[in-house]
Design an enzyme around this catalytic site. Structure first.
Site, mmCIF file in Angstrom:
data_model
loop_
_atom_site.group_PDB
_atom_site.id
_atom_site.type_symbol
_atom_site.label_atom_id
_atom_site.label_comp_id
_atom_site.label_asym_id
_atom_site.label_seq_id
_atom_site.Cartn_x
_atom_site.Cartn_y
_atom_site.Cartn_z
ATOM 1 N N HIS A 94 50.738 6.749 -20.792
ATOM 2 C CA HIS A 94 51.821 6.211 -20.054
ATOM 3 C C HIS A 94 52.319 4.783 -20.845
ATOM 4 O O HIS A 94 53.209 4.736 -21.199
ATOM 5 C CB HIS A 94 51.431 5.763 -18.748
ATOM 6 C CG HIS A 94 52.489 4.813 -18.067
ATOM 7 N ND1 HIS A 94 53.645 5.259 -17.570
ATOM 8 C CD2 HIS A 94 52.381 3.699 -17.777
ATOM 9 C CE1 HIS A 94 54.498 4.224 -17.218
ATOM 10 N NE2 HIS A 94 53.500 3.096 -16.806
ATOM 11 N N ASP A 99 78.818 0.393 -41.329
ATOM 12 C CA ASP A 99 77.594 1.144 -40.844
ATOM 13 C C ASP A 99 76.359 0.487 -41.076
ATOM 14 O O ASP A 99 76.578 -0.969 -41.531
ATOM 15 C CB ASP A 99 77.421 2.411 -41.669
ATOM 16 C CG ASP A 99 76.846 3.462 -41.307
ATOM 17 O OD1 ASP A 99 75.577 3.236 -40.691
ATOM 18 O OD2 ASP A 99 76.956 4.752 -41.210
ATOM 19 N N TRP A 149 46.188 1.447 -23.149
ATOM 20 C CA TRP A 149 47.075 1.032 -24.398
ATOM 21 C C TRP A 149 46.590 0.306 -25.383
ATOM 22 O O TRP A 149 46.946 0.263 -26.570
ATOM 23 C CB TRP A 149 48.672 1.047 -24.068
ATOM 24 C CG TRP A 149 48.805 -0.442 -23.779
ATOM 25 C CD1 TRP A 149 48.748 -1.059 -22.495
ATOM 26 C CD2 TRP A 149 49.429 -1.276 -24.633
ATOM 27 N NE1 TRP A 149 49.225 -2.215 -22.874
ATOM 28 C CE2 TRP A 149 49.628 -2.605 -24.049
ATOM 29 C CE3 TRP A 149 49.942 -1.242 -26.081
ATOM 30 C CZ2 TRP A 149 50.297 -3.705 -24.640
ATOM 31 C CZ3 TRP A 149 50.372 -2.337 -26.623
ATOM 32 C CH2 TRP A 149 50.821 -3.519 -25.937
ATOM 33 N N SER A 207 57.869 3.671 -39.079
ATOM 34 C CA SER A 207 59.450 3.585 -38.570
ATOM 35 C C SER A 207 59.990 2.320 -38.091
ATOM 36 O O SER A 207 60.970 1.985 -38.452
ATOM 37 C CB SER A 207 59.168 4.637 -37.311
ATOM 38 O OG SER A 207 60.388 4.383 -36.543
ATOM 39 N N SER A 208 59.288 1.626 -37.420
ATOM 40 C CA SER A 208 59.453 0.172 -36.649
ATOM 41 C C SER A 208 60.067 -0.707 -37.984
ATOM 42 O O SER A 208 60.952 -1.460 -37.998
ATOM 43 C CB SER A 208 58.432 -0.549 -36.047
ATOM 44 O OG SER A 208 58.367 0.170 -34.707
ATOM 45 N N HIS A 242 50.856 -9.541 -28.900
ATOM 46 C CA HIS A 242 51.567 -10.753 -28.215
ATOM 47 C C HIS A 242 53.018 -10.928 -28.747
ATOM 48 O O HIS A 242 54.194 -10.780 -27.941
ATOM 49 C CB HIS A 242 51.077 -11.989 -28.054
ATOM 50 C CG HIS A 242 51.789 -12.748 -26.801
ATOM 51 N ND1 HIS A 242 51.565 -12.663 -25.546
ATOM 52 C CD2 HIS A 242 52.682 -13.604 -26.852
ATOM 53 C CE1 HIS A 242 52.428 -13.208 -24.827
ATOM 54 N NE2 HIS A 242 53.168 -13.837 -25.560
ATOM 55 N N GLU A 299 54.567 -8.488 -30.030
ATOM 56 C CA GLU A 299 55.029 -7.395 -29.617
ATOM 57 C C GLU A 299 55.885 -7.540 -28.263
ATOM 58 O O GLU A 299 56.861 -6.980 -28.023
ATOM 59 C CB GLU A 299 54.062 -6.212 -29.473
ATOM 60 C CG GLU A 299 54.207 -4.885 -28.803
ATOM 61 C CD GLU A 299 55.204 -4.127 -29.591
ATOM 62 O OE1 GLU A 299 55.529 -4.211 -30.632
ATOM 63 O OE2 GLU A 299 55.983 -3.031 -28.965
ATOM 64 N N TYR A 319 57.165 -9.893 -27.048
ATOM 65 C CA TYR A 319 58.412 -10.531 -27.361
ATOM 66 C C TYR A 319 59.516 -9.587 -28.012
ATOM 67 O O TYR A 319 60.863 -9.835 -27.877
ATOM 68 C CB TYR A 319 58.012 -11.869 -27.943
ATOM 69 C CG TYR A 319 57.673 -12.578 -27.015
ATOM 70 C CD1 TYR A 319 58.306 -13.366 -25.936
ATOM 71 C CD2 TYR A 319 56.377 -13.084 -27.013
ATOM 72 C CE1 TYR A 319 57.875 -14.162 -25.106
ATOM 73 C CE2 TYR A 319 55.765 -14.000 -26.083
ATOM 74 C CZ TYR A 319 56.447 -14.501 -25.174
ATOM 75 O OH TYR A 319 55.664 -15.416 -24.198
ATOM 76 N N SER A 336 73.066 -11.843 -22.436
ATOM 77 C CA SER A 336 73.965 -12.817 -22.978
ATOM 78 C C SER A 336 75.176 -12.432 -23.276
ATOM 79 O O SER A 336 76.279 -13.353 -23.516
ATOM 80 C CB SER A 336 73.351 -13.649 -23.964
ATOM 81 O OG SER A 336 72.119 -14.358 -23.718
ATOM 82 N N HIS A 393 45.512 -15.592 -25.152
ATOM 83 C CA HIS A 393 45.813 -15.900 -23.784
ATOM 84 C C HIS A 393 45.477 -14.459 -22.877
ATOM 85 O O HIS A 393 45.188 -14.447 -21.824
ATOM 86 C CB HIS A 393 47.055 -16.701 -23.118
ATOM 87 C CG HIS A 393 48.319 -15.754 -23.301
ATOM 88 N ND1 HIS A 393 49.408 -16.282 -23.540
ATOM 89 C CD2 HIS A 393 48.499 -14.329 -23.405
ATOM 90 C CE1 HIS A 393 50.317 -15.203 -23.682
ATOM 91 N NE2 HIS A 393 49.723 -14.157 -23.605
ATOM 92 N N HIS A 394 45.171 -13.410 -23.721
ATOM 93 C CA HIS A 394 44.972 -12.242 -23.232
ATOM 94 C C HIS A 394 43.509 -12.006 -23.079
ATOM 95 O O HIS A 394 42.997 -11.071 -22.761
ATOM 96 C CB HIS A 394 45.409 -11.096 -24.078
ATOM 97 C CG HIS A 394 46.989 -10.786 -24.213
ATOM 98 N ND1 HIS A 394 47.664 -10.346 -23.246
ATOM 99 C CD2 HIS A 394 47.914 -11.669 -25.153
ATOM 100 C CE1 HIS A 394 48.970 -10.405 -23.744
ATOM 101 N NE2 HIS A 394 49.194 -11.204 -24.622
ATOM 102 N N THR A 433 62.016 -20.296 -22.541
ATOM 103 C CA THR A 433 62.339 -19.292 -21.459
ATOM 104 C C THR A 433 63.233 -19.700 -20.398
ATOM 105 O O THR A 433 64.148 -19.393 -19.944
ATOM 106 C CB THR A 433 61.213 -18.611 -20.999
ATOM 107 O OG1 THR A 433 60.446 -18.383 -22.191
ATOM 108 C CG2 THR A 433 61.687 -17.188 -20.343
ATOM 109 N N LYS A 463 66.737 -20.449 -21.264
ATOM 110 C CA LYS A 463 67.655 -19.523 -21.268
ATOM 111 C C LYS A 463 68.015 -19.094 -19.907
ATOM 112 O O LYS A 463 69.262 -18.664 -19.724
ATOM 113 C CB LYS A 463 66.644 -18.143 -21.686
ATOM 114 C CG LYS A 463 66.254 -18.263 -23.450
ATOM 115 C CD LYS A 463 65.848 -16.872 -23.907
ATOM 116 C CE LYS A 463 67.255 -16.413 -24.393
ATOM 117 N NZ LYS A 463 67.492 -16.718 -25.940
ATOM 118 N N ARG A 486 42.458 -3.745 -12.348
ATOM 119 C CA ARG A 486 43.508 -2.583 -12.880
ATOM 120 C C ARG A 486 42.863 -1.618 -13.386
ATOM 121 O O ARG A 486 41.744 -1.692 -13.772
ATOM 122 C CB ARG A 486 44.554 -3.143 -14.022
ATOM 123 C CG ARG A 486 43.685 -3.793 -15.232
ATOM 124 C CD ARG A 486 44.694 -4.502 -16.073
ATOM 125 N NE ARG A 486 45.612 -3.734 -16.864
ATOM 126 C CZ ARG A 486 46.161 -4.264 -18.219
ATOM 127 N NH1 ARG A 486 45.723 -5.571 -18.465
ATOM 128 N NH2 ARG A 486 46.939 -3.314 -18.608
#
Lengths: 524, 406
Positions: A69, A98, A138, A166-167, A250, A252, A254, A265, A299-300, A325, A328, A447
Site C-alpha cells: 500500500h 512540448d 514501505w 523513471s523519476s 525526507h 521525498e 517534499y 497557488s 527526525h524520523h 511552510t 505559504k 502503527r
C-alpha cells in the site's frame, strides 16, 4: 493538420507517445489506477482492523498489505500524478510546444508499468499462496528486509531501481524544458508558481533518487553477494540503512508536496479573483523548504539512539520548516482575503487542501519536538500526520488540479454536480478516516499492528468506516473521468474556462492543440 | 452494522466523559500523563504544543472562514488587487520564529535530562527477540554479577487471537466478529487481551533504573508510555535510557513493541511492574533462588529418562507457548514462511537434524537452545515427532534431555 502534426493512430499513439499531453494523460491514468489499487489494499487493512482480533488476514499478509500500500501510493499514485500534471501543464504554462526531451519522456513513462508489475506480481503470488510479497513496511528497514525478507524482495529492489530511473529521467526533462523552452520575456520570476515548484522538485528528485538506488543496491549485495553494509555481525550498521533511507526519504516527502503548493497557488487566485499574495516569498519559501529537507532526515530516527547533539540539531532544523511552510499558508489566506470568491470544485478541493494540510502541519510541528516525538513515534499519531499531508494534502491537490485543468485538456466541462458530491464525500470520509487516528495514536496504539488491544476498538471501527467511505467516494471520480474522457459527455467550454484564471494555458484553445504553442507567445 | 446505533449513542456518552479517561478507557483521547517526572514534563509539553497549534489554527482558519463568508462574489464583494506587503510578510515570518524558540527551550531542557543515565541504582539489559523480550539484571546498587535473567512472552492464549481464513469471506465463522457483542464487551477476551506477559519486568520504585537495549535479530522498540520512554533495540548496538518511578507509584505499567519487527509485531507487549525497594529486593532473592533451582533441575534431568507420556504432555505445553504462533496449534504452519510440521521432513527425518534446528534456529526461526532447558526442548521435539499423526522415519519418537545436550 498535416501528417506530422497529428497523433499516430491506435495503440501506436500511446506506445510511441512523445507528445506531452498524451504522456501526461497516461501518467495521470496510471496514477489513478495505482491510487485505486493501493486503496484496495488499504481497504483490506481497514477490514482487518475494524474489530480487534485477527479475522481476515494473517499478520504476515497484513504486513505485505501495509508495505505494498505504502509503496504503491508513494511511487505509483502521488509521484506519477504530479509528473502527469507537470507533463501536461509545464509546456502550456511556459509557452512551449512540448517537453524538451520527448523520447526520454516516453521512456520515463513506459518504465513505470513494468516497475509496478513486479510489485503487483508479488502481491498476486501472495494472494494465490505461492510466495510472500515484501512484508517489511514501505521504509523496508534493515535487517528485517535484508536478512528476513522473502524472495520477492529482489522483485522489490529491481522495481525501486526502475522507478528511480523513471523519476530521474522525468526530472531531467522538466529542468531542461523549464530552462530552455520558456517563451520570450518569461523570466524565472515571472514563471507560474506551479512551474517553480516543479523546477525545485525536479532538483530534489535528481539529488535523492540515486541515494535510494544506493540503499537498495546495498540491500541487494547484502542479500546475495556476502556484503554486510547493514549487518552488525559483519561490521555493518543497521542504523546506516535508516540514515541513507531517510536522506532520500525526507526530501521525498517534499517531492510529494511541493508541486501541490504550485497547484493550489494557481487555483486560489483564480477563484478569489485576486493575484497571488507574496509571489516572491512563495518562491523563496519553496526553495527554503527544499533546502531544509536535506538537513532534517534524522527526525524520523529520534528513537534509534542518536547522540544528544544530533537529536537537538535535527529538532531545531525540523522546527524551522514550520516558518516557510507557515509563510505559504499565510500567503494563501491573504490571497483569499478581500477577494471576490466563488466555490467551484477545484476551489473546494484547494481550500480543503489548505485547511487539512495545515492540520497535518500542526501535528508535524508537534512531532518535531524530540522528547514528545519519542512518545508519538511509530504510533497512529504519525499515521494520522502523514495521511493528512499526503491524502488531504497531495492527493487533494492533484484532484484539484485535475478538476481545474480537465476542461482545458478535453474542451468540455465535467459533471459539476457529481464532482461536488465527490468533494463532499471525500472531505467527510477523509476526516472520519484520519482524525480519530490522532486519538488512538496518543492513547498508545503503535502503527503497523495487525491486531490491537480492546481499548482501541471503538475508534478503529469508525476509522474503518471512514476508510471504506473514502474508498467508495473515489469511484465517483472514476465515473466522472470515464464520462468526460471516453463517453465524451459535457458541454463545450471557452478558452478561458474560469472567469478569473490567468496564465498562458488559458490563451490556448480548449481543448489545447496537439502541439501546444507552435509559435511562442511573448510575455511582457 | 447492528452495533451502529449503539456506537452513535456511545459517542455522545463518551464526549460527555472524555475527561474521565480511567472510566472510559476505550475512549481515551489524549496522551497519558504517566507516572514519572519525565513523563509529566513530556505530557505538559505535548499539551502546550497542542494549545499553540489550536490558537494558531483558530487565527488562520478564522481569517480564512471570515473571508470565505464575507468576501464572496455572490454577496457582491469586489476583489481588491493588493498582492504584497513587506511588513506583514516580515511579521508572519518573525512571529512563528519567536514561538518556535519559546517551544525549543523547554524541549531542549527535557531532552538533556532524558539522556542523562548517570547515578542509576539498577541496570537491566533488555534484548528484543522475535517476538519476546529478554531481561537480564546486570547490576543492583553496585553488586554486579546478579546472574538473573528471563524471557517475557505474551500470555494471551493463541485461541483467543483467532486465526484468519482469507479465502472464506470478510468475516468467517468463529472469528472475532462472533465474539464481539453489541455492548462493546468481548466475552472471550479479557481486558488484557494481547497486553499481558508471563513474566513482567520487575523494577524498584524510588530508584533510578537504567536500561541497556539491544536486539537479537531485527529492530524492535521498547516502549512504556507511562514512563515516556521509547527506544529502539538494534542488533549489534546498545542503547541507553532510564526511568525513575516515584515511591508510592507501585503498580503495573504496560507498553508494546513500537517498531515493525515482523509477523508478530502486534504480539510483543511490554509489562513492567514497579515494586517498593523492599519488595523488589525480596523478589530478586526469590527469583535468583528459583533460577538456581531450575538450572539444577535441568542439569539433573540429563541423567533421567522420562516417559513418552510425560514428554508429550510437557511438549504440548511448550509447543503452544513457543511454537504455535508460527507453526500453528494444528501443526499446519503458515507456508511458505512458516512450514507445516505435520508430515514435515524435519519432524519425520533424522532426529539429530530435528534437534539441531530447534536448538540453533534457521532463517526466521530463533535458536531455542539459549532460551529453553534441554528437557523442554526434548519435550517439544518429542511432541512434534508424535503429534498430528506424525511417525518418524528413523523410528526415534522419544527424545531425552541428554540427547539434546549432546
Amino acid at each position: 493538420m498535416g501528417e506530422h502534426h497529428g497523433p499516430m493512430k491506435g495503440i501506436k499513439r500511446w506506445l510511441y507517445a512523445t507528445n506531452h499531453k498524451d504522456i501526461g494523460a497516461m501518467y495521470l491514468w496510471f496514477s489513478f489506477i495505482m491510487f485505486l489499487t493501493g486503496g484496495a489494499l488499504a481497504m483490506i487493512i481497514r477490514a482487518e482492523l475494524m474489530y480487534p482480533g485477527l479475522q481476515l488476514v494473517d499478520p504476515n499478509f497484513f504486513n505485505q498489505m501495509t508495505t505494498t500500500h505504502g509503496l504503491i501510493m508513494v511511487f505509483g499514485a502521488v509521484m506519477p500524478g504530479f509528473v502527469g500534471l507537470a507533463n501536461l501543464m509545464v509546456p502550456m504554462m511556459i509557452g512551449a510546444p512540448d517537453m524538451a526531451l520527448p523520447r526520454l519522456n516516453n521512456w520515463s513513462f513506459w518504465i513505470l508499468p513494468f516497475a509496478f508489475s513486479l510489485l503487483i506480481i508479488a502481491i498476486i503470488q501472495s494472494f494465490l499462496g505461492i510466495s510472500d510479497a515484501p512484508n517489511f513496511g514501505w521504509t523496508f528497514y534493515a535487517p528485517l528486509s535484508t536478512k528476513y525478507g522473502p524472495a520477492s524482495t529482489d522483485f522489490f529492489i529491481f522495481s525501486v531501481h526502475m522507478m528511480g530511473i523513471s523519476s530521474i529521467m522525468g526530472a531531467v526533462n522538466v529542468i531542461v524544458t523549464i530552462f530552455n523552452l520558456r517563451a520570450p520575456g518569461m523570466t524565472l520570476m515571472k514563471m507560474p508558481l506551479f512551474v517553480w515548484t516543479w523546477l525545485i522538485t525536479a532538483f530534489l528528485l535528481i539529488a535523492v533518487m540515486p541515494v535510494l538506488a544506493g540503499a537498495v543496491t546495498m540491500m541487494l549485495t547484502d542479500r546475495h553477494f556476502g556484503t554486510s553494509f547493514f549487518d552488525a555481525a559483519g561490521g555493518g550498521d543497521p542504523v546506516l540503512f535508516q540514515h541513507v533511507f531517510w536522506f532520500f526519504g525526507h526530501p521525498e516527502v517534499y517531492i510529494m508536496i511541493l508541486p501541490a503548493f504550485g497547484i493550489v497557488s494557481a487555483i486560489i487566485p483564480t477563484f478569489a479573483r485576486k493575484p497571488l499574495f507574496g509571489y516572491a516569498s512563495m518562491v523563496y519559501a519553496t526553495a527554503s523548504i527544499a533546502f531544509l529537507s536535506f538537513v532534517v532526515w534524522a527526525h524520523h530516527m529520534f528513537t534509534v539512539g542518536l547522540p544528544l547533539a544530533g537529536n537537538l540539531f535535527y529538532m531545531y532544523m525540523t522546527m524551522l520548516i514550520a516558518v516557510p511552510t507557515g509563510v505559504k499558508v499565510f500567503n494563501w489566506v491573504a490571497t483569499m482575503w478581500k477577494g471576490s470568491m466563488t466555490f467551484e470544485v477545484p476551489m473546494l478541493f484547494a481550500i480543503a487542501f489548505v485547511i487539512l494540510f495545515t492540520i497535518g502541519g500542526f501535528s508535524g510541528l508537534m512531532l518535531a519536538i524530540t522528547p514528545v516525538d519519542q512518545q508519538y513515534h511509530d504510533t497512529y499519531f504519525v499515521v494520522a500526520h502523514f495521511h493528512y499531508v499526503l491524502v488531504s494534502g497531495a492527493v487533494f491537490s492533484i484532484i484539484a488540479g485535475v478538476y481545474y485543468w480537465l476542461p482545458k485538456w478535453t474542451g468540455r466541462m465535467y459533471n459539476i454536480g457529481l464532482a461536488k458530491l465527490h468533494f463532499w464525500c471525500s472531505l467527510i470520509f477523509v476526516n472520519l478516516l484520519f482524525f480519530p487516528m490522532h486519538f488512538v495514536g496518543l492513547a498508545g496504539m503503535p502503527r503497523r499492528y495487525s491486531d490491537y488491544s480492546l481499548q482501541f476498538a471503538d475508534f478503529n471501527w469508525w476509522i474503518s468506516i471512514g476508510g471504506f467511505g473514502f474508498g467508495v467516494s473515489q469511484l465517483i471520480l472514476l465515473w466522472i473521468l470515464i464520462d468526460i474522457c471516453f463517453r465524451k459527455k459535457g458541454e463545450a467550454v471557452s478558452d478561458q474556462v474560469w472567469e478569473g484564471a490567468e496564465g498562458l494555458e488559458w490563451t490556448l484553445p480548449s481543448p489545447a492543440p496537439y502541439h501546444s504553442f507552435t509559435t511562442p507567445p511573448v510575455v511582457k | 452494522m447492528q452495533s451502529f446505533a449503539k456506537r452513535c449513542s456511545s459517542i455522545g456518552l463518551a464526549l460527555a466523559t472524555v475527561t474521565s479517561t480511567s472510566v472510559f478507557a476505550e475512549w481515551q483521547l489524549d496522551m497519558t500523563p504517566g507516572v514519572t517526572e519525565v513523563s509529566q514534563q513530556v505530557f505538559d509539553m505535548h499539551r502546550t504544543m497542542l494549545w499553540w497549534c489550536v490558537a494558531i489554527g483558530v487565527v488562520v482558519f478564522g481569517a480564512m472562514f471570515y473571508s470565505m463568508i464575507m468576501h464572496r462574489k455572490s454577496k457582491g464583494h469586489e476583489a481588491s488587487q493588493f498582492h504584497e506587503s513587506t511588513s506583514v510578510e516580515i511579521a508572519w515570518t518573525v512571529l512563528p520564529f519567536v514561538i518556535l524558540i519559546l517551544m525549543a527551550i523547554p524541549a531542549t531542557k527535557v531532552l538533556i535530562a532524558m539522556s542523562d543515565t548517570d547515578d542509576s541504582a539498577l541496570t537491566v539489559k533488555i534484548t528484543g527477540s522475535q517476538w519476546k523480550w529478554h531481561y537480564e539484571y546486570l547490576d543492583w546498587e553496585g553488586q554486579g554479577g546478579l546472574d538473573l535473567d528471563y524471557y517475557s512472552i505474551l500470555s494471551t492464549p493463541s485461541e483467543e487471537i483467532i486465526r484468519p481464513v482469507l479465502a472464506s469471506g470478510l468475516f468467517p465463522k468463529n472469528t472475532a466478529k462472533d465474539s464481539y457483542r453489541e455492548d462493546g464487551i468481548y466475552p472471550e477476551r479479557d481486558e488484557l487481551y494481547k497486553r499481558d506477559v508471563d513474566k513482567p519486568l520487575i523494577i524498584p520504585t524510588g530508584r533510578k533504573v537504567r536500561f541497556l537495549i539491544t536486539s537479537d535479530d531485527v529492530i524492535h522498540s521498547w516502549w512504556v508510555p507511562d514512563f515516556a520512554i521509547k527506544k529502539d533495540a538494534i542488533p549489534g548496538f546498545i542503547n541507553e535510557l532510564w526511568t525513575l518511578v516515584p515511591e508510592g507509584k507501585e503498580g503495573i505499567y504496560r507498553g508494546q513493541c513500537a517498531e515493525l519487527c515482523g509477523k508478530d509485531h502486534a504480539f510483543m507487549p511490554v509489562v513492567v511492574e514497579a515494586r517498593s525497594v523492599e519488595d523488589f529486593e525480596k523478589w530478586m532473592v526469590d527469583a535468583r533462588e528459583a533460577q538456581k533451582a531450575e538450572a539444577l533441575a535441568a542439569a539433573n534431568s540429563l541423567d533421567k529418562t522420562f516417559s513418552k507420556e510425560e514428554l508429550m504432555a510437557e511438549g504440548e505445553k511448550h509447543y503452544v507457548a513457543r511454537c504455535s504462533a508460527c507453526h500453528q496449534a494444528n501443526g499446519q504452519g503458515l507456508p511458505p514462511t512458516f512450514p507445516a510440521l505435520a508430515g514435515s521432513k524435519v519432524a519425520l527425518g533424522a532426529v539429530a537434524d530435528h534437534i539441531d534446528i530447534v536448538n540453533n534456529g534457521k532463517n526466521a526461526m530463533p535458536a531455542f537452545g539459549s532460551m529453553l532447558s534441554p528437557k523442554e526442548i526434548a519435550a517439544i521435539v518429542t511432541y512434534e515427532r508424535n503429534a498430528w499423526g506424525n511417525t518418524p522415519s528413523d523410528g526415534i519418537d522419544v527424545v531425552q534431555p541428554r540427547d539434546v545436550a549432546k
